[in-house]
Enzyme design. Structure first.
Site, mmCIF file in Angstrom:
data_model
loop_
_atom_site.group_PDB
_atom_site.id
_atom_site.type_symbol
_atom_site.label_atom_id
_atom_site.label_comp_id
_atom_site.label_asym_id
_atom_site.label_seq_id
_atom_site.Cartn_x
_atom_site.Cartn_y
_atom_site.Cartn_z
ATOM 1 C CG PHE A 111 22.325 6.429 -0.479
ATOM 2 C CD1 PHE A 111 22.512 5.717 0.660
ATOM 3 C CD2 PHE A 111 21.648 5.483 -1.598
ATOM 4 C CE1 PHE A 111 22.124 4.508 0.677
ATOM 5 C CE2 PHE A 111 21.624 4.284 -1.387
ATOM 6 C CZ PHE A 111 21.614 3.615 -0.375
ATOM 7 C CE LYS A 112 23.986 1.768 -1.674
ATOM 8 N NZ LYS A 112 24.064 0.778 -2.476
#
Length: 462
Positions: A111-112
């Site tokens: 998700f980063k």
């Protein structure tokens, strides 16, 4: 728009200066002086937008005055052009009124990428306009590092140093960082845990005298406001696809540093109908203890099957405290004067937190069981962090008619050991662009948990 420090003692900054500063001079974190708010009609009008256009609608009020609309659109389009799935953040149903939001479709499978692909493009644009060269320094518990490196590796005006805890990230996570051999990329394996890495980064920002003349540090960790801002978008995207604003949508978030779930809290304040945000933790449960028992006391860090959440000092919790204490910076500064000391919230602040947040702790044994049970029930394969989020949602959800969305923060191929415990015969191939990951050359430096030695290495490299 102006941005102010959570501790109230630093000058307010513009959007550009906030992005390029990271940590405030008083040790606090920057937040907007006022949040943009969308009416139900305005949110309804966003339904059906493709992800990049929705991102523009959400981010533009924050950057207004610093970036022209065409500049911002270009940054966003370049950031999300590298994602593998056309939807960018697809939803998958795993049970009745239960959904997984796949946030691992970016280049590093975590998700980063949503924040750091955007931040890398933003940095490059702002630095070229200013004619500056900077040093990015960040700490990672596994996923931030590779996403930051991927976002910055092609930036002409950036050298990037990422610290990870030696032997405390998965092999896939490590190799995603250490096999990037670009001249401006430096990986440091610190002999300590993630909190040691994070503390070293904060100390370096406080005293940058070790850097060569003309250089300064900028932050890619979630202390950087732009990281949080970019993450607000996918809450709107998921909720709109499930019927918002005419339907309330709730979220469960596996979290260690509190940045991802804080973005959901901001989405709610900006008008998105969210009744419940679930804080899902592993054995490193300081956030769960704070919400459930008003016990925010540090304990010894535990090495778990969900290493990206092996964090005991949650930096972004300070941003929430600022709101819980009615945006009184002095109260926040006093509360956090000693981060190593036990802390409890006053009754009013705790009550305000519990209106929105629930919390749950899930241990390794149950994490493995959830991976197995969900796969057997639906054929869907979870990574260990997402398994914790799903289990926490099922234990704590207040409504079974409102959709519950669990944020899938990483691809299961990044954590083969945890998956193998649950499903010993299950093969999890890496995506095509990473098929040769285990054959690539690695480059990193193992250093002791000593600030002076880390600074010496950085100064020499620069």
């Amino acid at each position: 728009m102006k941005f102010i420090s959570t501790r109230g003692r630093a000058p307010s900054l513009s959007f550009t200066d906030t992005v390029l500063t990271g940590l405030a001079s008083d040790g606090g974190l920057y937040v907007p002086e006022t949040l943009p708010k969308f009416s139900r009609d305005e949110i309804r009008a966003m339904a059906g937008l493709e992800y990049p256009e929705l991102a523009f609608r959400i981010i533009q009020p924050f950057a207004n005055g610093d970036l022209a609309d065409d500049e911002l659109r270009g940054i966003i389009d370049r950031a999300y052009s590298t994602f593998r799935h056309e939807a960018v953040a697809p939803l998958v149903q795993t049970a009745s009124s239960e959904w997984v939001l796949e946030l691992f479709q970016g280049p590093t499978l975590a998700f980063k990428d949503f924040a750091l692909q955007f931040l890398g493009q933003l940095f490059d644009h702002l630095l070229k306009k200013r004619g500056e060269q900077v040093v990015v320094m960040g700490a990672t518990s596994g996923d931030t590092g590779s996403a930051a490196i991927e976002g910055c590796r092609h930036c002409d005006n950036i050298d990037i140093f990422i610290l990870h805890p030696h032997n405390r990230v998965s092999e896939v996570q490590r190799r995603q960082m250490t096999t990037v051999l670009s001249d401006n990329v430096f990986n440091i394996a610190l002999e300590g845990n993630f909190d040691d890495c994070q503390n070293m980064v904060k100390a370096s920002f406080a005293d940058q005298s070790f850097l060569p003349d003309g250089r300064r540090l900028v932050a890619v960790n979630s202390i950087n406001w732009a990281r949080i801002m970019a993450q607000i978008v996918y809450y709107f995207y998921a909720a709109l696809n499930l019927g918002a604003p005419d339907r309330t949508v709730n979220f469960s978030v596996p979290t260690g540093n509190f940045g991802d779930i804080f973005a959901g809290y901001l989405a709610r304040k900006m008008g998105l109908p969210i009744d419940q945000l679930v804080i899902a933790t592993n054995a490193n449960d300081i956030l769960h203890r704070c919400i459930s028992d008003n016990d925010h006391s540090p304990r010894e860090l535990v090495h778990s099957l969900s290493p990206s959440m092996d964090i005991m000092v949650s930096s972004n919790f300070e941003r929430l405290l600022f709101d819980l204490y009615q945006r009184d910076g002095e109260s926040v500064a006093n509360l956090l004067a000693d981060r190593g000391a036990p802390m409890s919230l006053d009754e009013g602040a705790l009550a305000r937190a519990r209106e929105v947040f629930s919390s749950c702790r899930v241990d390794d044994a149950r994490t493995v069981e959830v991976i197995r049970e969900v796969y057997q029930a639906s054929g869907y394969l979870l990574d260990p962090h997402t398994a914790i989020g799903l289990e926490a949602a099922r234990r704590t959800r207040r409504s079974h008619t409102q959709p519950m969305v669990c944020l899938a923060t990483a691809h299961p191929a990044k954590f083969p050991d945890a998956v193998a415990r649950a499903l010993p015969t299950q093969q999890i191939p890496l995506p095509a662009h990473m098929q040769d990951l285990f054959e690539r050359e690695e480059r990193y430096k193992v250093l002791p948990n000593d600030l002076e030695q880390v600074h010496r290495f950085m100064a020499t490299a620069l």
